[in-house]
Design a protein around this motif. Sequence first.
Motif, PDB file in Angstrom:
ATOM      1  N   THR A 128      87.048  14.202  47.831  1.00 39.95           N
ATOM      2  CA  THR A 128      85.729  13.671  48.123  1.00 39.95           C
ATOM      3  C   THR A 128      85.729  12.193  47.745  1.00 39.95           C
ATOM      4  O   THR A 128      86.109  11.827  46.631  1.00 39.95           O
ATOM      5  N   LEU A 129      85.307  11.351  48.689  1.00 39.19           N
ATOM      6  CA  LEU A 129      85.303   9.912  48.494  1.00 39.19           C
ATOM      7  C   LEU A 129      83.871   9.399  48.431  1.00 39.19           C
ATOM      8  O   LEU A 129      82.959  10.008  49.003  1.00 39.19           O
ATOM      9  N   ALA A 130      83.672   8.275  47.770  1.00 39.60           N
ATOM     10  CA  ALA A 130      82.350   7.653  47.724  1.00 39.60           C
ATOM     11  C   ALA A 130      81.948   7.264  49.144  1.00 39.60           C
ATOM     12  O   ALA A 130      82.802   6.967  49.986  1.00 39.60           O
ATOM     13  N   GLY A 131      80.656   7.283  49.419  1.00 37.30           N
ATOM     14  CA  GLY A 131      80.163   6.900  50.737  1.00 37.30           C
ATOM     15  C   GLY A 131      80.299   7.984  51.777  1.00 37.30           C
ATOM     16  O   GLY A 131      80.454   7.696  52.958  1.00 37.30           O
ATOM     17  N   ASP A 132      80.291   9.226  51.378  1.00 38.03           N
ATOM     18  CA  ASP A 132      80.344  10.373  52.288  1.00 38.03           C
ATOM     19  C   ASP A 132      81.669  10.545  53.015  1.00 38.03           C
ATOM     20  O   ASP A 132      81.732  11.229  54.026  1.00 38.03           O
ATOM     21  N   GLY A 133      82.737   9.957  52.530  1.00 35.74           N
ATOM     22  CA  GLY A 133      84.050  10.165  53.123  1.00 35.74           C
ATOM     23  C   GLY A 133      84.740  11.357  52.484  1.00 35.74           C
ATOM     24  O   GLY A 133      84.435  11.743  51.351  1.00 35.74           O
ATOM     25  N   ALA A 134      85.678  11.934  53.218  1.00 32.54           N
ATOM     26  CA  ALA A 134      86.445  13.060  52.688  1.00 32.54           C
ATOM     27  C   ALA A 134      87.764  13.178  53.431  1.00 32.54           C
ATOM     28  O   ALA A 134      87.864  12.832  54.604  1.00 32.54           O
ATOM     29  N   ILE A 135      88.769  13.664  52.699  1.00 30.21           N
ATOM     30  CA  ILE A 135      90.069  13.975  53.275  1.00 30.21           C
ATOM     31  C   ILE A 135      90.340  15.427  52.931  1.00 30.21           C
ATOM     32  O   ILE A 135      90.273  15.822  51.766  1.00 30.21           O
ATOM     33  N   ALA A 136      90.623  16.241  53.948  1.00 26.78           N
ATOM     34  CA  ALA A 136      90.901  17.663  53.733  1.00 26.78           C
ATOM     35  C   ALA A 136      92.358  17.936  54.072  1.00 26.78           C
ATOM     36  O   ALA A 136      92.853  17.515  55.118  1.00 26.78           O
ATOM     37  N   LEU A 137      93.040  18.616  53.162  1.00 25.90           N
ATOM     38  CA  LEU A 137      94.441  18.954  53.329  1.00 25.90           C
ATOM     39  C   LEU A 137      94.587  20.467  53.341  1.00 25.90           C
ATOM     40  O   LEU A 137      94.219  21.134  52.366  1.00 25.90           O
ATOM     41  N   GLU A 138      95.087  21.011  54.445  1.00 32.33           N
ATOM     42  CA  GLU A 138      95.395  22.436  54.515  1.00 32.33           C
ATOM     43  C   GLU A 138      96.826  22.580  54.010  1.00 32.33           C
ATOM     44  O   GLU A 138      97.739  21.935  54.539  1.00 32.33           O
ATOM     45  N   VAL A 139      97.018  23.385  52.948  1.00 31.55           N
ATOM     46  CA  VAL A 139      98.342  23.494  52.337  1.00 31.55           C
ATOM     47  C   VAL A 139      98.837  24.936  52.315  1.00 31.55           C
ATOM     48  O   VAL A 139      98.055  25.877  52.268  1.00 31.55           O
ATOM     49  N   GLU A 140     100.156  25.051  52.335  1.00 33.92           N
ATOM     50  CA  GLU A 140     100.779  26.374  52.277  1.00 33.92           C
ATOM     51  C   GLU A 140     100.777  26.913  50.855  1.00 33.92           C
ATOM     52  O   GLU A 140     100.658  28.115  50.637  1.00 33.92           O
TER      53      GLU A 140
END
Length: 153
Positions: free
Chosen positions: A116-128
Amino acid sequence: MTQDARFEDASDAPVALRALEAADVPVISALVQDAIFPAAEMRWEKSRRRFALLINRFRWEQQGGTPERVQAVLAVEDVLKVSSQGIDRADPDLVFSVLALNWTPSEDGMGRLELTLAGDGAIALEVEALEITLKDVTRPYGAVSGKAPTHPE
C-alpha cells in the motif's frame, strides 16, 4: 524464557531479514513504513519470478539522535503476476512512499502481497510461496528533512 525482540535492543548493524510465514510480514511492514523510492527503482524480473525495490528506508529501529534513512533492497520471490493501481509508469522520476505490506494467503501456500502506497497507490504481487527479504545495502545517512515521518490521526 523467551522474549520478543524490541526496538530498544537493536544495534546499528544493517537489517537483513527474511519473511517466510504470515506472522513475519508485519515485522517487515513496520520496518519499511515510510520508505520512499522512485518508479525507476522498481523491477520485476519475470523470468526469475522476482520483484524488487531499492528503497530509502526510514530507520524506525533507531532510538534517539538524528533521524536516519538507509538504502535497502526489498525483494519478493516466486512472483507469478504483478499488478498496480494509482501508479504512473510513464514518469520514472515519480517518488512513492510505502505505507504497509499486507499478506493474504490462498490455497496451497500461494497468496497475494499488497504494498500500500501513499496517495491511493498499490502494488499487488501474486506469489507461489511467501518469501520476502529486506536487506540494508548502504550505511545510514541523516534524513534530509531532519525529522521522523508523521501521520495525521
